[in-house]
Enzyme design. Structure first.
Site, PDB file in Angstrom:
ATOM      1  N   GLU A 145       0.837  -1.213   0.000  1.00 55.50           N
ATOM      2  CA  GLU A 145       0.000   0.000   0.000  1.00 55.50           C
ATOM      3  C   GLU A 145       0.863   1.250   0.000  1.00 55.50           C
ATOM      4  OE1 GLU A 145      -2.463   1.612  -0.439  1.00 55.50           O
ATOM      5  OE2 GLU A 145      -4.306   0.878   0.467  1.00 55.50           O
ATOM      6  N   ASP A 146       0.276   2.327  -0.472  1.00 58.03           N
ATOM      7  CA  ASP A 146       0.977   3.612  -0.411  1.00 58.03           C
ATOM      8  C   ASP A 146       0.883   4.202   0.993  1.00 58.03           C
ATOM      9  OD1 ASP A 146      -1.764   3.994  -0.696  1.00 58.03           O
ATOM     10  OD2 ASP A 146      -1.608   5.633  -2.125  1.00 58.03           O
TER      11      ASP A 146
ATOM     12  N   ASP B 288      -4.439   5.251   6.208  1.00 63.32           N
ATOM     13  CA  ASP B 288      -4.962   6.449   6.846  1.00 63.32           C
ATOM     14  C   ASP B 288      -6.033   5.985   7.844  1.00 63.32           C
ATOM     15  OD1 ASP B 288      -5.518   9.130   7.278  1.00 63.32           O
ATOM     16  OD2 ASP B 288      -6.731   9.364   5.492  1.00 63.32           O
TER      17      ASP B 288
ATOM     18  N   PHE C 124      -1.982  16.155   4.662  1.00 65.39           N
ATOM     19  CA  PHE C 124      -2.303  15.554   3.378  1.00 65.39           C
ATOM     20  C   PHE C 124      -1.032  15.470   2.547  1.00 65.39           C
ATOM     21  CE2 PHE C 124      -3.954  14.580  -0.697  1.00 65.39           C
ATOM     22  CZ  PHE C 124      -5.015  13.754  -0.396  1.00 65.39           C
TER      23      PHE C 124
ATOM     24  N   ARG D  34       1.221  12.980  -8.489  1.00 65.27           N
ATOM     25  CA  ARG D  34       1.764  11.619  -8.339  1.00 65.27           C
ATOM     26  C   ARG D  34       3.221  11.538  -8.773  1.00 65.27           C
ATOM     27  NH1 ARG D  34      -2.497   8.055  -7.217  1.00 65.27           N
ATOM     28  NH2 ARG D  34      -4.459   8.494  -8.245  1.00 65.27           N
TER      29      ARG D  34
HETATM   30  P1  IMP Z   1      -8.041   4.671   4.215  1.00 64.58           P
HETATM   31  O1  IMP Z   1      -9.137   3.685   3.917  1.00 64.58           O
HETATM   32  O2  IMP Z   1      -8.569   5.917   4.901  1.00 64.58           O
HETATM   33  O3  IMP Z   1      -6.890   4.077   4.964  1.00 64.58           O
HETATM   34  O4  IMP Z   1      -7.618   5.225   2.819  1.00 64.58           O
HETATM   35  C1  IMP Z   1      -6.459   4.883   2.250  1.00 64.58           C
HETATM   36  C2  IMP Z   1      -6.347   5.504   0.874  1.00 64.58           C
HETATM   37  O5  IMP Z   1      -6.719   6.879   0.853  1.00 64.58           O
HETATM   38  C3  IMP Z   1      -4.899   5.453   0.512  1.00 64.58           C
HETATM   39  O6  IMP Z   1      -4.576   4.227  -0.121  1.00 64.58           O
HETATM   40  C4  IMP Z   1      -4.754   6.646  -0.383  1.00 64.58           C
HETATM   41  O7  IMP Z   1      -5.072   6.294  -1.700  1.00 64.58           O
HETATM   42  C5  IMP Z   1      -5.756   7.640   0.165  1.00 64.58           C
HETATM   43  N1  IMP Z   1      -5.089   8.585   1.100  1.00 64.58           N
HETATM   44  C6  IMP Z   1      -5.144   8.602   2.444  1.00 64.58           C
HETATM   45  N2  IMP Z   1      -4.395   9.595   2.976  1.00 64.58           N
HETATM   46  C7  IMP Z   1      -3.825  10.221   1.910  1.00 64.58           C
HETATM   47  C8  IMP Z   1      -2.906  11.334   1.794  1.00 64.58           C
HETATM   48  O8  IMP Z   1      -2.427  11.945   2.763  1.00 64.58           O
HETATM   49  N3  IMP Z   1      -2.564  11.671   0.525  1.00 64.58           N
HETATM   50  C9  IMP Z   1      -3.032  11.022  -0.591  1.00 64.58           C
HETATM   51  N4  IMP Z   1      -3.862   9.972  -0.515  1.00 64.58           N
HETATM   52  C10 IMP Z   1      -4.269   9.577   0.717  1.00 64.58           C
HETATM   53 MG    MG Z   2      -4.085   3.413  -1.797  1.00 66.26          MG
END
Ligand code: IMP
Ligand code: MG
Length: 177
Positions: A96-97, A100, A149, A162
């Site tokens: 994963e990137d 959050d 962010f 990106r």
């Molecule tokens: P989660 O379900 O809230 O954990 O969402 C995860 C996804 O939201 C990540 O895989 C990202 O694609 C996107 N995301 C969450 N935080 C950020 C951020 O700070 N910058 C860019 N994308 C984010």
């Molecule tokens: Mg992602």
């Protein structure tokens, strides 16, 4: 103009990714792991990571979107692109990137677990624990990041940024406008 500020430099990213590549190469030698990239944000991380691994491995991708992010049920995850590979009995490494809230990933992992892989490992480039809502077992995080962010190195805001080589903090005025 100055909408982004570097948080993690390309050199620091490179060093961290090489370290994880070495670790995974030791851990998965002879196991032909399947590396699962979660699109789109992980595309740069995964391409650097696999080049830092000197063992046999396979690569596949998934894309999903969560809605009803406030609930913790695993019911409402929409798989936009599923794996081409049958993971039953395989050693799977999900890449994963950023984690959050953890909502998307906890649902995705539940779906993958039902397919009975031999093992399931979660590696993320960035871990943002401040906003966690769902319980996610993170096996490896390259960096723990503050509640900002972030963009760059694959991460976007509205599909932009990106291609930035660093992980950067996006100025609040950009996304609050
Ligand atoms: P989660 O379900 O809230 O954990 O969402 C995860 C996804 O939201 C990540 O895989 C990202 O694609 C996107 N995301 C969450 N935080 C950020 C951020 O700070 N910058 C860019 N994308 C984010
Ligand atoms: Mg992602």
């Amino acid at each position: 103009m100055n909408d982004t500020k570097s948080l993690i430099t390309a050199a620091e990213l490179n060093e961290a990714v090489l370290k994880l590549g070495v670790l995974l190469s030791e851990q998965y030698k002879g196991k032909n792991p399947l590396i699962v990239g979660v699109l789109k944000g992980s595309f740069i991380f995964i391409s650097d990571l696999v080049r830092a691994m000197d063992i046999d491995c396979e690569i596949d991708f998934m894309a999903a979107s969560s809605y009803g992010a406030r609930s913790n049920s695993s019911g409402n995850l929409q798989i936009i692109k599923d794996l081409d590979t049958n993971i039953r009995g395989r050693h799977v490494i999900v890449v994963e990137d950023i984690i959050d809230s953890g909502v998307t990933l906890s649902r995705l992992l539940a779906i993958l677990q039902k397919r009975e892989p031999q093992s399931l490992y979660l590696a993320t480039l960035l871990d943002k624990p401040a906003r966690r809502q769902a319980n996610v077992d993170v096996d490896y995080a390259c960096f723990t990041v503050p509640d900002e962010f972030l963009v760059g190195y694959g991460l976007d805001y509205n599909e932009k940024y990106r291609n930035l080589p660093d992980i950067s903090i996006l100025a609040e005025h950009v996304y609050s406008e």
